[in-house]
Design a protein around this motif. Sequence first.
Motif, short mmCIF file in Angstrom:
data_model
loop_
_atom_site.label_atom_id
_atom_site.label_comp_id
_atom_site.label_asym_id
_atom_site.label_seq_id
_atom_site.Cartn_x
_atom_site.Cartn_y
_atom_site.Cartn_z
N GLN A 101 38.77 36.46 41.49
CA GLN A 101 39.63 36.72 42.58
C GLN A 101 40.98 36.20 42.04
OE1 GLN A 101 38.27 37.81 44.91
NE2 GLN A 101 36.32 37.00 45.60
N THR A 102 41.89 36.70 42.95
CA THR A 102 43.32 36.21 42.55
C THR A 102 43.55 35.05 42.93
OG1 THR A 102 43.90 38.68 43.15
CG2 THR A 102 45.77 36.96 42.93
N HIS A 103 44.07 34.19 41.70
CA HIS A 103 44.43 33.04 42.06
C HIS A 103 45.88 32.66 42.12
CE1 HIS A 103 40.21 32.33 40.94
NE2 HIS A 103 40.19 31.09 41.26
N LYS A 104 46.49 32.06 43.05
CA LYS A 104 47.84 31.95 43.07
C LYS A 104 48.23 30.43 42.89
CE LYS A 104 49.18 35.95 45.50
NZ LYS A 104 49.92 36.39 46.77
N ASP B 284 55.46 27.26 31.96
CA ASP B 284 56.50 26.80 30.96
C ASP B 284 57.74 27.62 31.58
OD1 ASP B 284 54.95 25.06 29.95
OD2 ASP B 284 54.05 26.92 28.58
N LYS B 285 58.77 26.97 31.91
CA LYS B 285 59.97 27.58 31.86
C LYS B 285 60.06 28.85 32.94
CE LYS B 285 61.21 26.53 27.24
NZ LYS B 285 61.47 26.93 25.86
N ARG B 286 59.02 29.01 33.72
CA ARG B 286 59.05 29.83 34.86
C ARG B 286 59.13 29.27 36.04
NH1 ARG B 286 54.07 33.94 34.07
NH2 ARG B 286 55.03 34.71 35.95
N LYS B 287 60.18 30.09 36.83
CA LYS B 287 60.13 29.75 38.17
C LYS B 287 59.26 30.51 39.31
CE LYS B 287 64.71 27.59 37.11
NZ LYS B 287 66.10 27.51 37.42
N ASP B 288 59.15 31.55 38.84
CA ASP B 288 58.10 32.51 39.60
C ASP B 288 56.76 32.08 39.61
OD1 ASP B 288 60.35 34.14 39.61
OD2 ASP B 288 59.48 35.54 38.07
N LYS B 289 56.15 32.32 41.00
CA LYS B 289 54.70 31.81 41.03
C LYS B 289 53.90 32.46 40.05
CE LYS B 289 55.11 29.85 45.83
NZ LYS B 289 54.55 30.11 47.25
N ILE B 290 52.89 31.64 39.52
CA ILE B 290 51.73 32.39 38.92
C ILE B 290 50.83 33.02 39.56
CG2 ILE B 290 50.03 32.03 37.07
CD1 ILE B 290 51.90 29.52 36.13
N GLU B 291 50.47 33.99 39.15
CA GLU B 291 49.26 35.02 39.98
C GLU B 291 48.45 35.54 38.71
OE1 GLU B 291 50.69 37.37 42.98
OE2 GLU B 291 48.90 38.60 42.85
N VAL B 292 47.05 35.04 38.75
CA VAL B 292 46.31 35.43 37.88
C VAL B 292 44.84 35.89 38.41
CG1 VAL B 292 47.15 34.18 35.74
CG2 VAL B 292 45.78 33.17 37.15
N ASN B 293 44.06 36.73 37.87
CA ASN B 293 42.85 37.24 37.97
C ASN B 293 41.77 36.14 37.37
OD1 ASN B 293 41.08 38.51 39.75
ND2 ASN B 293 40.65 40.08 38.29
N LYS B 294 41.03 35.28 38.01
CA LYS B 294 40.25 34.34 37.26
C LYS B 294 38.74 34.45 38.03
CE LYS B 294 42.89 31.47 34.58
NZ LYS B 294 42.25 31.14 33.46
N HIS B 295 37.97 33.76 37.24
CA HIS B 295 36.77 33.54 38.07
C HIS B 295 36.70 32.36 39.03
CE1 HIS B 295 32.35 33.80 38.46
NE2 HIS B 295 32.22 32.65 38.67
N CYS B 296 36.16 32.57 40.36
CA CYS B 296 36.09 31.61 41.38
C CYS B 296 34.76 31.14 41.35
CB CYS B 296 36.65 32.00 42.68
SG CYS B 296 36.36 30.94 43.92
N PHE B 297 34.47 30.08 41.12
CA PHE B 297 32.96 29.42 41.12
C PHE B 297 32.44 29.63 42.58
CE2 PHE B 297 35.02 27.79 37.35
CZ PHE B 297 34.43 28.09 36.40
#
Length: 47
Positions: A41-44, A22-35
């Motif tokens: 892991q870091t998800h980009k 939402d209204k963000r131009k920067d790339k999202i980077e979050v630490n979430k569970h990878c199945f």
Amino acid sequence: MREGVILRCTVCKEENYIAKNDKRKDKIEVNKHCFKCNAHQTHKQKK
Ligand SMILES: [Zn+2]
């Protein structure tokens, strides 16, 4: 209209999540569970 973005694991490149950028131009980077890695892991944002 909201834009959905794909969050991809930086380790195995699996596309695990869809986030709303939402209204963000920067790339999202979050630490979430990878199945595939079966760990947090870091998800980009793809692209
Ligand atoms: Zn992974």
